[in-house]
Scaffold this motif. Structure first.
Motif, short mmCIF file in Angstrom:
data_model
loop_
_atom_site.label_atom_id
_atom_site.label_comp_id
_atom_site.label_asym_id
_atom_site.label_seq_id
_atom_site.Cartn_x
_atom_site.Cartn_y
_atom_site.Cartn_z
N ASP A 92 0.81 -1.17 0.11
CA ASP A 92 -0.03 -0.17 0.09
C ASP A 92 0.59 1.22 0.16
O ASP A 92 0.69 2.06 -0.65
CB ASP A 92 -0.96 -0.08 1.23
N ALA A 93 1.83 1.36 0.85
CA ALA A 93 2.61 2.32 0.90
C ALA A 93 3.47 2.77 -0.20
O ALA A 93 3.66 3.65 -0.84
CB ALA A 93 3.62 2.31 1.92
N ASP A 94 3.95 1.63 -0.92
CA ASP A 94 4.82 1.60 -2.16
C ASP A 94 3.80 2.10 -3.29
O ASP A 94 4.43 2.77 -3.98
CB ASP A 94 5.24 0.06 -2.29
N LEU A 95 2.59 1.79 -3.39
CA LEU A 95 1.93 2.00 -4.36
C LEU A 95 1.53 3.49 -4.22
O LEU A 95 1.31 4.17 -5.33
CB LEU A 95 0.34 1.32 -4.46
N GLY A 96 1.44 4.15 -3.15
CA GLY A 96 1.01 5.25 -2.88
C GLY A 96 2.36 6.21 -3.63
O GLY A 96 1.98 7.36 -4.27
N LEU A 97 3.40 5.73 -3.31
CA LEU A 97 4.66 6.35 -3.86
C LEU A 97 4.48 6.50 -5.38
O LEU A 97 5.07 7.57 -6.08
CB LEU A 97 5.85 6.08 -3.19
N ARG A 98 4.47 5.17 -5.99
CA ARG A 98 4.34 4.96 -7.25
C ARG A 98 3.31 5.92 -8.01
O ARG A 98 3.84 6.43 -9.20
CB ARG A 98 4.23 3.60 -7.60
N LEU A 99 2.19 6.11 -7.41
CA LEU A 99 1.29 6.98 -7.87
C LEU A 99 1.82 8.32 -8.00
O LEU A 99 1.58 8.99 -9.07
CB LEU A 99 -0.16 6.82 -7.39
N ALA A 100 2.13 8.61 -7.01
CA ALA A 100 2.82 9.95 -7.01
C ALA A 100 3.86 10.38 -7.82
O ALA A 100 4.16 11.61 -8.44
CB ALA A 100 3.06 10.44 -5.46
N ARG A 101 4.87 9.54 -7.95
CA ARG A 101 5.95 9.71 -8.99
C ARG A 101 5.44 9.74 -10.22
O ARG A 101 6.17 10.30 -11.20
CB ARG A 101 7.10 8.61 -8.65
N ARG A 102 4.42 9.22 -10.73
CA ARG A 102 3.77 9.23 -11.96
C ARG A 102 2.96 10.27 -12.37
O ARG A 102 2.37 10.69 -13.38
CB ARG A 102 3.12 8.04 -12.22
N GLY A 103 2.75 11.13 -11.08
CA GLY A 103 2.08 12.63 -11.58
C GLY A 103 0.65 12.49 -10.92
O GLY A 103 -0.18 13.39 -11.32
N TYR A 104 0.06 11.37 -10.46
CA TYR A 104 -1.09 11.22 -9.99
C TYR A 104 -1.40 11.68 -8.46
O TYR A 104 -0.68 11.72 -7.93
CB TYR A 104 -1.56 9.74 -10.10
N ARG A 105 -2.79 11.99 -8.32
CA ARG A 105 -2.87 12.38 -6.93
C ARG A 105 -3.81 11.54 -6.28
O ARG A 105 -4.61 10.59 -6.76
CB ARG A 105 -3.60 13.85 -7.03
N THR A 106 -3.73 11.25 -5.12
CA THR A 106 -4.62 10.46 -4.17
C THR A 106 -5.28 11.36 -3.03
O THR A 106 -4.58 12.31 -2.45
CB THR A 106 -3.76 9.66 -3.39
N GLY A 107 -6.56 11.22 -2.91
CA GLY A 107 -7.45 11.92 -1.90
C GLY A 107 -7.86 10.88 -0.88
O GLY A 107 -7.94 9.54 -0.85
N THR A 108 -8.80 11.60 0.12
CA THR A 108 -9.46 10.87 1.08
C THR A 108 -10.92 11.07 0.93
O THR A 108 -11.28 12.18 0.43
CB THR A 108 -8.98 11.05 2.46
N ILE A 109 -11.65 10.21 1.41
CA ILE A 109 -13.22 10.18 1.60
C ILE A 109 -13.58 9.91 2.86
O ILE A 109 -12.65 9.59 3.74
CB ILE A 109 -13.88 9.39 0.52
N GLY A 110 -14.81 10.33 3.28
CA GLY A 110 -15.28 10.20 4.75
C GLY A 110 -15.96 8.74 5.10
O GLY A 110 -16.12 8.59 6.19
N SER A 111 -16.43 8.15 3.92
CA SER A 111 -17.22 6.82 4.45
C SER A 111 -16.31 5.94 4.76
O SER A 111 -15.45 5.53 4.12
CB SER A 111 -17.89 6.45 2.96
N PRO A 112 -16.63 5.42 5.99
CA PRO A 112 -15.40 4.65 6.73
C PRO A 112 -15.65 3.14 6.41
O PRO A 112 -16.70 2.56 5.60
CB PRO A 112 -15.69 4.84 8.11
N THR A 113 -14.67 2.26 6.81
CA THR A 113 -14.66 0.89 6.76
C THR A 113 -14.25 0.57 8.31
O THR A 113 -13.36 1.09 8.91
CB THR A 113 -13.30 0.22 6.20
N TYR A 114 -15.13 -0.13 8.82
CA TYR A 114 -14.89 -0.74 10.16
C TYR A 114 -14.24 -1.85 10.23
O TYR A 114 -14.32 -2.91 9.65
CB TYR A 114 -16.40 -0.95 11.00
N GLU A 115 -13.34 -2.22 11.16
CA GLU A 115 -12.61 -3.32 11.52
C GLU A 115 -12.18 -3.38 12.91
O GLU A 115 -12.30 -2.52 13.80
CB GLU A 115 -11.76 -3.58 10.52
N ASP A 116 -11.74 -4.55 13.31
CA ASP A 116 -11.07 -4.87 14.91
C ASP A 116 -9.72 -4.99 14.64
O ASP A 116 -8.94 -5.08 13.42
CB ASP A 116 -11.86 -6.09 15.15
#
Length: 643
Positions: free
Chosen positions: A455-479
């Motif tokens: 996940d962390a690696d993919l975020g970096l590769r997206l940024a290196r190719r000029g793409y943006r990553t955003g956040t949304i508010g609808s959550p995922t619940y987990e334990d």
């Protein structure tokens, strides 16, 4: 047309059948509607009212009647195509032998990606006859009847099969190719971005030089070497503290779920949900219930449960459930690293959705999360390639480790990641609830099967190719983990993966700086190397403080130097704890802030556990860099506060 026979030779077939377009799965074919399907469905006992309801939903969703019919579950796929075969006067085969298919390798993979089925596939029946298998997902029944009326002698070389049976056969034929893509795809496409090798040449030389220098310094001037190391680690620790302080000052209250606009089902694209499971038999029933709550047109939803082929217990648990038509089980052969990203990379070529989202086996995503993500994608520029949904811990009251874990997640997903996203900085993704444009995901090479924090690696590769990553508010619940024996291996894997990610992307430092820019480059150093070194340093600070206090009590020379180092350690620890708690406090739900004083008391112990995980990760990075320590999950004992 050339096709391969079972003997490995090639047979030339000169227009054996003039197949109509209605059998080819072409997009310009107008598939049959309710009127043509009605006599077939009446034989299956379906009422006209039910047919009309399906027809209405198909029109609203902008899909063909047959697709909505199968998605509805009103009739089984086998029964439908068996009835169709009888209606057309053609033989029906319930299963397809993968060995009988005569397809080239590239045709296998292309067939798995067709959103409207595979079209006719040539299969060898014995040694003297070639048979066409027809799995029509866009069938024009009238055109097919007309064709068979004109060419009645050709009925003997046609067979009706179900699309899922044909897809299974093609998938089995493609195992070798899919496994090669999953294991070697990124390495062959961009070897410099793969964690297959821990260090490249210059990094190995640099690591050797630093190690030699450190050993020499400790041997010749131990005091100076230890002080220097102390100051360097303190600097990294302070930088991480400063980032947390900055985020806490700008942290908002948890982002509320998006206010969704009116959505027309016909405009909504196909959405793919990928779930990687390994040794998750206990949570399968809850997972299917949670996925079943997702609000999305069923004829435009595909859920892929990705399992290891030798995980018989999980596969048995899945098969014990009544799977809906849009759920497919993908079995990953045991080849290459046994990691989650390898499994996801194996499944990706078999997806057809315009958007892809990842969930873990224990996740309970908000029912409107897909809708919230699509709303954001469709109102944003094309360079928005990924959206991260927040992860919310629901079992924070089940122990002190779960409570501290929940505090961390709140700080990360409600504070750190939104703060970075608002500033268009590089975003290290969480391991689940990532929504991607599939085209971009394929463009950058998908997941790295050798990186244990893909996940962390993919975020970096997206940024290196000029793409943006955003956040949304609808959550995922987990334990969260509730026991140290479960928490420690998971956190070890995270630290090891961050180190892998840093080493991979620092292979060409000037290039990384150019592609990310100065601010994101600094964020990468802090969130990968810095956080890891800070965790390593924490145990060192505690140990050195004990030693320094002992030396000061014993008296002797250089007491002033000891006092200065002790003051530096104390400052780092106090401010580190304070920044961690401040960020957690600012991002926690107000309903959870009561009893916050317990977190204050537990931080030192929790950070010692973090340090133990960091040191354990350092050893594993040398000993078994690609080993994936599985985090076991259990069925919930009671409901969390989910809404």
């Amino acid at each position: 047309m050339y096709v391969s026979s079972s003997g490995g030779t090639f047979e030339k077939i000169d227009r054996p059948v003039d197949l109509p377009k209605s059998m080819m799965g072409l997009e310009n074919v107008a598939p049959s509607g309710l009127a043509e399907w009605q006599p077939i469905l009446e034989r299956l006992g379906m009422s006209l009212r039910e047919m009309r309801d399906i027809d209405l939903r198909a029109r609203l969703a902008g899909v063909y009647f047959q697709g909505e019919l199968l998605a509805s579950g009103s009739v089984s796929e086998v029964d439908l195509f068996h009835a169709l075969a009888l209606y057309l006067g053609l033989p029906f085969d319930g299963e397809v032998s993968p060995e009988s298919l005569l397809l080239l390798e590239r045709q296998n993979l292309r067939a798995l990606r067709l959103p409207y089925g595979t079209g006719p596939v040539i299969a060898m029946r014995g040694l003297d006859r070639t048979t066409y298998l027809i799995a029509p997902e866009r069938l024009d029944i009238v055109a097919m009847q007309s064709f068979l009326h004109r060419r009645p002698s050709l009925g003997a070389c046609l067979r009706i099969v179900t699309p899922s049976a044909l897809r299974r056969a093609i998938r089995d034929r493609s195992k070798k190719d899919l496994a090669h893509i999953a294991v070697h795809g990124l390495f062959e496409k961009a070897p410099d971005l793969s964690a297959r090798h821990v260090l490249n040449a210059w990094q190995g030389i640099a690591m050797g030089a630093v190690t030699t220098l450190a050993v020499t310094g400790l041997a010749l001037a131990p005091s100076a070497a230890l002080v220097t190391l102390h100051v360097v680690l303190s600097l990294f620790f302070f930088i991480c503290v400063a980032l947390r302080v900055a985020v806490s000052q700008g942290a908002r209250n948890p982002t509320p779920p998006a206010v969704l606009r009116t959505m027309r089902a016909e405009q909504m694209p196909v959405y793919t949900v990928l779930v990687a499971l390994y040794k998750e038999a206990e949570v399968v029933p809850e997972l299917l219930v949670s996925l079943g709550r997702l609000v999305w047109p069923r004829s435009k939803l595909e859920i892929k449960l990705v399992c290891e082929s030798d995980d018989l217990e999980t596969l048995a648990a899945i098969r014990a459930q009544e799977l809906r038509p849009w759920v497919e089980v993908i079995e990953v052969p045991p080849r290459g690293p046994r990691t989650k990203p390898k499994a996801l990379s194996y499944a990706l070529p078999m997806t057809t959705g315009e958007f892809v989202v990842l969930f873990d086996a224990e996740d309970r995503p908000h029912p409107f999360q897909l809708a919230a993500a699509w709303e954001r994608f469709r109102t944003s520029a094309e360079d928005l390639a990924c959206l991260q949904a927040p992860l919310v811990i629901t079992n924070r009251r089940e122990g002190w480790i779960a409570s501290m874990f929940a505090l961390e997640y709140s700080a990360l997903f409600q504070g750190m990641l939104p703060w970075l996203a608002r500033r268009n900085l590089v975003l290290p993704l969480g391991g689940t609830s990532n929504h991607f444009r599939r085209s971009v995901l394929e463009e950058i090479g998908g997941w790295d099967p050798y990186n244990v924090t893909e996940d962390a690696d993919l975020g970096l590769r997206l940024a290196r190719r000029g793409y943006r990553t955003g956040t949304i508010g609808s959550p995922t619940y987990e334990d969260a983990p509730t026991a140290a024996r479960v928490w420690l291996p998971q956190r070890t894997r995270w630290f090891k993966g961050w180190a892998q990610t840093w080493l991979v992307h620092m292979r060409d430092v000037p290039r990384l700086y150019r592609e990310l820019g100065g601010a994101s480059f600094a964020v990468v150093q802090i969130l990968t190397l810095g956080m890891w070194l800070s965790a390593l340093a924490y145990a060192g600070f505690v140990l050195s403080a004990l030693v320094l206090i002992s030396l000061m009590l014993a008296g002797g020379p250089q007491v002033e130097h000891y006092a200065a180092l002790l003051a530096l350690d104390a400052t780092n620890v106090i401010f580190g704890h304070g920044a961690f708690l401040a960020l957690g406090w600012r991002t926690m739900p107000k309903t959870e802030q009561r009893g916050f004083w317990r977190h204050v008391l537990l931080v030192p112990l929790y950070w010692l556990l973090l340090s133990a995980a960091a040191w354990r990760a350092l050893w594993q990075l040398y000993r078994c860099p690609h080993a994936w320590e599985k985090t076991p999950h259990r069925a919930r004992r009671r409901r969390g506060q989910e809404s």
